[in-house]
Design an enzyme around this catalytic site. Structure first.
Site, PDB file in Angstrom:
ATOM      1  N   ASN A   1      74.942 116.810 135.658  1.00 34.50           N
ATOM      2  CA  ASN A   1      75.468 118.084 136.133  1.00 34.50           C
ATOM      3  C   ASN A   1      74.948 118.347 137.536  1.00 34.50           C
ATOM      4  OD1 ASN A   1      72.853 119.350 135.959  1.00 34.50           O
ATOM      5  ND2 ASN A   1      73.168 119.510 133.758  1.00 34.50           N
TER       6      ASN A   1
ATOM      7  N   ASP B   1      74.382 117.879 127.414  1.00 32.77           N
ATOM      8  CA  ASP B   1      74.632 118.122 125.993  1.00 32.77           C
ATOM      9  C   ASP B   1      75.079 116.864 125.254  1.00 32.77           C
ATOM     10  OD1 ASP B   1      74.044 120.880 126.040  1.00 32.77           O
ATOM     11  OD2 ASP B   1      76.011 121.296 126.905  1.00 32.77           O
TER      12      ASP B   1
ATOM     13  N   PRO C   1      69.748 115.303 121.798  1.00 31.87           N
ATOM     14  CA  PRO C   1      68.796 116.189 121.120  1.00 31.87           C
ATOM     15  C   PRO C   1      68.689 117.523 121.845  1.00 31.87           C
ATOM     16  CG  PRO C   1      67.658 114.425 122.292  1.00 31.87           C
ATOM     17  CD  PRO C   1      69.110 114.077 122.303  1.00 31.87           C
ATOM     18  N   ASP C   2      68.539 118.591 121.084  1.00 35.20           N
ATOM     19  CA  ASP C   2      68.385 119.934 121.641  1.00 35.20           C
ATOM     20  C   ASP C   2      66.887 120.187 121.808  1.00 35.20           C
ATOM     21  OD1 ASP C   2      68.177 122.711 122.070  1.00 35.20           O
ATOM     22  OD2 ASP C   2      70.075 123.056 121.037  1.00 35.20           O
TER      23      ASP C   2
ATOM     24  N   PHE D   1      66.361 128.611 129.539  1.00 34.02           N
ATOM     25  CA  PHE D   1      67.277 129.065 130.595  1.00 34.02           C
ATOM     26  C   PHE D   1      68.702 128.978 130.070  1.00 34.02           C
ATOM     27  CE2 PHE D   1      63.642 128.809 133.153  1.00 34.02           C
ATOM     28  CZ  PHE D   1      63.897 129.387 134.395  1.00 34.02           C
TER      29      PHE D   1
ATOM     30  N   LYS E   1      72.229 132.675 122.691  1.00 34.26           N
ATOM     31  CA  LYS E   1      71.500 131.412 122.816  1.00 34.26           C
ATOM     32  C   LYS E   1      70.035 131.592 122.435  1.00 34.26           C
ATOM     33  CE  LYS E   1      70.362 127.696 126.068  1.00 34.26           C
ATOM     34  NZ  LYS E   1      70.586 127.122 127.413  1.00 34.26           N
TER      35      LYS E   1
ATOM     36  N   LYS F   1      68.550 129.372 119.446  1.00 36.56           N
ATOM     37  CA  LYS F   1      67.516 128.373 119.720  1.00 36.56           C
ATOM     38  C   LYS F   1      66.178 128.746 119.093  1.00 36.56           C
ATOM     39  CE  LYS F   1      70.228 126.113 122.676  1.00 36.56           C
ATOM     40  NZ  LYS F   1      70.697 124.733 122.526  1.00 36.56           N
TER      41      LYS F   1
END
Length: 399
Positions: free
Chosen positions: A208, A276, A303-304, A323, A337, A341
């Site tokens: 990105n 992602d 993985p998150d 963030f 979010k 999370k």
């Protein structure tokens, strides 16, 4: 910051010892007093005369030296300093420190001191990666030893990888951070930064537009307030901050592993723009144009990292900060979010192209906590970082 500070510099044996000469010069430029200790192996790379001339001080070399013991016993020598720095710290010196051995002047000083100690490791990449060295490293870190480097790069032996001693100015910055009298002194904070690059083939990747500028500013601001910062960064456009431990990664999986290796910490700031998705089964050869049409890429979810750390049952940092870079419905998306999370705070910002924030020098964020949302005015990314570091110091001071 280093004026009148007394640094006991132990120079180990290795080609990186030549950097210690420049380190001495840089420290003295900043007003520090340097007392050098040169190991026998170190003498194979730099001479006592050159070390003494640059330090403006006598070089200590032997444990059983009657003259030195009469002038200043080795126990006293180890305790009059404000900081003991080992640069280069060889695998042998690290092993001695970890096991509490004391069979020469350097190792005896290190065992006898009650002064803070900082090491700058330098060795062959295979020696650095060896399980014994990594065990010793964890032991030393657990004992409160500060570690600067090592860096990745080409080595005198012809190999490439981690093991190069940190550059003199990196070590100086870490020393200055050690003496910083800030509200985060004694706190260990993880910062992730930059994008991740997920390979499609050896020459293409998914990424990105994150420059890593905000993450780097946060790392610098935390270090300026006295924190020990572990800075895990993807391939960013901006250099990492000075005075922090840098762990460079490429992919989301590598970043997760680096984060897990860093824990436990007092706080985690997850500023990295992690991809992602990744290509499942990335090609090991460059994909070619074909008459049969476009190649088919199958994607897998990465993985998150933020969620993984936030939901940890053991070892979770007391403060986890994420963030949310959004292009629409910023507050709603970021609030959802934070809840999804499980992190404590979210810094939300609008990165629509017209804002100029992505890749720019300014940011406008909203701090979202369990207590609600707080809009911060648009300001430089450095100012955002300073404001965040101040809030982190306040929060950790209350725990």
């Amino acid at each position: 910051m280093l004026a009148n500070k007394h640094i006991l510099l132990i120079i180990g044996g290795g080609i990186a010892a030549f950097k210690s000469l420049d380190l001495i010069r840089r420290l003295r430029e900043r007003g520090a007093q340097v007392t050098p200790v040169l190991t026998r192996a170190g003498e194979e790379f730099v001479t006592p005369l050159s070390v003494s001339a640059l330090a403006g001080n006598k070089v200590y070399r032997e444990l059983f030296d009657l003259g030195d013991e009469a002038e200043m016993g080795h126990i006293q020598l180890s305790r009059v300093a404000d900081l003991v720095v080992v640069a280069p710290a060889t695998a042998d010196l690290m092993a001695k420190m970890a096991q509490g051995l004391a069979n020469d002047l350097a190792s005896t000083l290190l065992l006898a001191t009650d002064t803070p100690v900082m090491i700058a490791p330098a060795m062959n990449v295979r020696m650095w990666d060896h399980a014994a060295t990594q065990r010793n490293l964890k032991t030393l870190q657990g004992d409160g030893i500060k570690v600067v480097g090592p860096n990745k790069g080409d080595m005198a032996c012809g190999e490439h990888g981690p093991g190069r001693m940190a550059e003199p100015m990196e070590i100086v910055a870490a020393i200055e951070a050690q003496f910083a009298d800030g509200p985060l002194q004694g706190k260990r904070i993880l910062v992730t930064s930059g994008p991740t690059h997920e390979p499609i083939d050896p020459v293409r990747y998914i990424a990105n537009r994150s420059s890593g500028a905000q993450g780097a500013a946060i790392g610098q601001a935390l270090a300026a307030q006295g924190a020990e910062v572990i800075f895990v960064t993807g391939p960013a456009d901006v250099p990492p901050p000075a005075g922090v431990k840098v762990v460079a990664v490429q992919t989301a999986q590598q970043m997760l592993e680096a984060v897990q290796d860093t824990l436990p910490v007092d706080a985690g700031v997850f500023a990295a723009a992690v991809a992602d998705w990744r290509v499942e089964g990335a090609s090991d050869k460059k994909l070619k144009k074909s008459k049969d049409g476009l190649p088919v890429l199958e994607f897998a979810e990465n993985p998150d990292i933020l969620k993984t750390v936030s939901r940890m049952e053991t070892g979770r940092p007391p403060l986890v900060i994420g963030f949310a870079a959004e292009t629409n419905d910023v507050l709603a998306h970021a609030t959802a979010k934070r809840e999804r999370k499980g992190c404590d705070w979210i810094l939300a910002n609008d990165v629509s192209p017209e804002t100029g924030i992505m890749g720019g020098s300014e940011n406008a964020v909203t701090l979202i906590t369990a207590q609600g949302a707080e809009d911060w005015p648009r300001m430089s990314k450095d100012a955002v970082a300073t404001a965040l570091a101040t809030r982190i110091a306040q929060a950790l001071g209350e725990t």
